[in-house]
Write a protein that holds these residues in place. Structure first.
Motif, PDB file in Angstrom:
ATOM      1  N   GLU A  68      -5.711   8.162  -8.464  1.00  0.00           N
ATOM      2  CA  GLU A  68      -5.341   6.681  -8.109  1.00  0.00           C
ATOM      3  C   GLU A  68      -3.874   7.057  -6.936  1.00  0.00           C
ATOM      4  O   GLU A  68      -3.616   7.572  -6.387  1.00  0.00           O
ATOM      5  N   ASP A  69      -3.923   5.362  -6.218  1.00  0.00           N
ATOM      6  CA  ASP A  69      -3.399   5.542  -5.095  1.00  0.00           C
ATOM      7  C   ASP A  69      -2.125   5.921  -5.773  1.00  0.00           C
ATOM      8  O   ASP A  69      -0.909   4.762  -6.644  1.00  0.00           O
ATOM      9  N   ARG A  71       1.230   4.745  -4.386  1.00  0.00           N
ATOM     10  CA  ARG A  71       2.233   4.294  -4.586  1.00  0.00           C
ATOM     11  C   ARG A  71       2.030   3.045  -5.233  1.00  0.00           C
ATOM     12  O   ARG A  71       3.443   2.191  -6.092  1.00  0.00           O
ATOM     13  N   LYS A 143       3.630   9.484  -0.262  1.00  0.00           N
ATOM     14  CA  LYS A 143       3.444   7.853   0.118  1.00  0.00           C
ATOM     15  C   LYS A 143       4.391   7.886   1.154  1.00  0.00           C
ATOM     16  O   LYS A 143       3.153   6.732   1.970  1.00  0.00           O
ATOM     17  N   LEU A 146       0.423   7.959   4.107  1.00  0.00           N
ATOM     18  CA  LEU A 146      -0.291   7.270   2.919  1.00  0.00           C
ATOM     19  C   LEU A 146      -0.282   5.946   4.049  1.00  0.00           C
ATOM     20  O   LEU A 146      -0.843   5.600   4.377  1.00  0.00           O
ATOM     21  N   GLU A 150      -2.507   4.416   6.977  1.00  0.00           N
ATOM     22  CA  GLU A 150      -3.067   2.766   6.397  1.00  0.00           C
ATOM     23  C   GLU A 150      -2.614   2.037   7.834  1.00  0.00           C
ATOM     24  O   GLU A 150      -3.375   1.114   7.639  1.00  0.00           O
ATOM     25  N   MET A 157      -8.790   4.034   3.046  1.00  0.00           N
ATOM     26  CA  MET A 157      -8.274   4.592   2.407  1.00  0.00           C
ATOM     27  C   MET A 157      -9.451   4.851   1.366  1.00  0.00           C
ATOM     28  O   MET A 157      -9.702   3.465   0.544  1.00  0.00           O
ATOM     29  N   PHE A 159      -9.287   5.280  -2.923  1.00  0.00           N
ATOM     30  CA  PHE A 159      -8.961   6.124  -4.259  1.00  0.00           C
ATOM     31  C   PHE A 159      -9.777   6.196  -5.057  1.00  0.00           C
ATOM     32  O   PHE A 159     -10.552   5.259  -4.909  1.00  0.00           O
TER      33      PHE A 159
END
Length: 492
Positions: A68-69, A71, A143, A146, A150, A157, A159
């Protein structure tokens, strides 16, 4: 804009004006009539940085990450060994406008601080005054990268996308989602940045003439936390602290929250011998006594058994590409043990080397990919070997007086002959000298210096012998002090 020179990995240079189109992170990407699609598998450190590089060049970029992301995640899964950011990694970050931001979030470490069993501390500088490496937090760096990637409009992106299969001829990839659904995407270039146990690399293993090896070292690692003392660091924060104990060692790197992350590296059979909290305390009392009041007795007894010792693997392979469709970077191509602090730096340098080759060969994947393999494989194999060697240096050699003498001698010679004698650590950590060339030069320097020391010692012995023969000492004068010394010893 200035016309600074950018060094090529093979020694050529290109003026800043040639690269003007990529000088700013948020410049509009270069337009193409039909933008090529680049699929980056893996959204870790190297994957996220690579996404910035490709998006900046105007490609249509998609990143696919199994997790998963991070962040949004409540708990960040994966490795948590602190990272040491040095020149190679900083240059790669600088190219996409990220260096200053990441450096501001790191803690400079100017030297190793060696802790003896008696508690004595001895610093060994990494390089010249002003040279340092940075302790950075892995999750925070990921983080930030990414978020930066983005921000490009030609970036997407994805995930929770696990690679199920891919076709090296067509570039067609199939991903599965957590809900069981499947996604398919076709790309002009697939970039495998999915770590040491790469799903992309599995396709390489099915092909002939692909060389692959992996080596698990007999040592594992375990992380412990040293909390702040009265809101401040428990030890001096501008050092990488090392407790070398010959067959094992512990290191500690500072964090922005004033804690230290302590990592114990030790053979697995030694980890397994310790089964109770009392045995933990006996072990630390014997080898790391000065850390007990800083980590805490209760924390040591609890955290030692929280997770078992984790394994470390070194991976080499070649080639790094298949045709003009796929290329491996980062740990997917060259996982290294963490003892030279170059794993992330080498992975980041992959990105900038690939970009430099793209510039030279006009983004022609059929030419760029084999050239990248030719240039990068010998360097990545060299740093993998150096990382193995440096573990012995860190846990054993730093206790040796000969090692310390050679360190001082190398630095002394480097000061007076900066272009002739350059310490290995300086070449690896504070320059972009190609790894394998740095090793070759180090071996040559070592041979020259050792021969010089041998000739010097031989000359001193011969010179001293000649003087003794030409001017023999008075034996009577030597006997008298000897008799007096003996009398004093007898009286004691």
């Amino acid at each position: 804009m200035g016309t600074h020179q950018i060094e090529r990995p093979w020694g050529e240079t290109v003026s800043g004006s040639e690269r003007q189109r990529t000088s700013s992170t948020m410049e509009e990407p270069i337009g193409r009539l039909t933008p090529k699609k680049v699929a980056i598998v893996g959204g870790g450190l190297v994957g996220a940085l690579n996404a910035c590089y490709f998006a900046k060049r105007g490609f249509d970029v998609e990143v696919f990450e199994t997790r998963e992301d991070i962040r949004q995640a409540k708990v960040v899964k994966g490795r948590s060994i602190n990272l040491a950011l040095s020149h190679r990694g900083r240059q790669a970050l600088k190219h996409v406008g990220m260096e200053d931001k990441i450096v501001s979030q790191g803690i400079p470490m100017h030297a190793r601080m060696i802790h003896s069993t008696s508690g004595k501390q001895s610093p060994i500088p990494y390089g010249k005054k002003g040279q340092f490496i940075l302790s950075v937090d892995r999750a925070n760096l990921n983080k930030e990268l990414l978020t930066e990637a983005e921000a490009y409009p030609n970036m997407k992106m994805n995930f929770d996308h696990k690679l199920k299969d891919w076709n090296p001829e067509t570039g067609l990839m199939t991903f599965t989602r957590l809900d069981g659904s499947r996604d398919q995407i076709q790309a002009d270039l697939i970039v495998g940045c999915d770590g040491a146990f790469s799903a992309i690399r599995k396709q390489f293993l099915r092909r002939s003439r692909f060389n692959y090896s992996q080596t698990y070292i007999p040592h594992g690692y375990m992380e412990l936390t040293m909390p702040p003392v009265n809101g401040e660091f428990a030890m001096k924060p501008d050092y990488l602290h090392i407790w070398p104990r010959n067959t094992f060692m512990m290191i500690a790197l500072p964090n922005l929250d004033k804690t230290f992350t302590c990592t114990l590296f030790m053979p697995f059979d030694e980890f397994e011998k310790i089964t109770t909290g009392d045995e933990v305390m006996e072990f630390f009392q014997e080898y790391f006594a000065d850390t007990i009041p800083l980590i805490g007795v209760d924390a040591l007894k609890r955290d030692y058994f929280r997770l078992p010792g984790l394994a470390m693997v070194s991976i080499k392979c070649s080639p790094y590409h298949i045709g003009d469709k796929c290329v491996l970077m980062g740990d997917a191509a060259h996982a290294v043990v963490p003892f030279y602090g170059q794993g992330m730096n080498a992975g980041f340098e992959d990105c900038i080397v690939f970009d430099e080759i793209m510039e030279q060969l006009n983004e022609d994947f059929s030419a760029v990919l084999p050239e990248y393999t030719r240039v990068r494989v010998p360097d990545d194999h060299a740093i993998a070997d150096l990382a193995m060697y440096n573990y012995i240096e860190m846990r054993a050699h730093v206790n040796s007086k000969w090692f310390l003498f050679r360190k001082h001698l190398d630095n002394f010679l480097h000061f007076f002959l900066p272009n002739t004698i350059v310490p290995l650590y300086t070449m690896v950590t504070f320059t972009r000298e190609r790894y394998h060339k740095a090793v070759d030069r180090w071996k040559w320097q070592d041979k020259v210096i050792n021969r010089g020391l041998l000739f010097g010692a031989t000359g001193a012995v011969l010179g001293g012998s000649y003087l003794l023969i030409k001017n023999p000492p008075d034996i009577n004068k030597l006997i008298i002090p000897t008799e007096k010394m003996w009398a004093r010893l007898m009286s004691l």
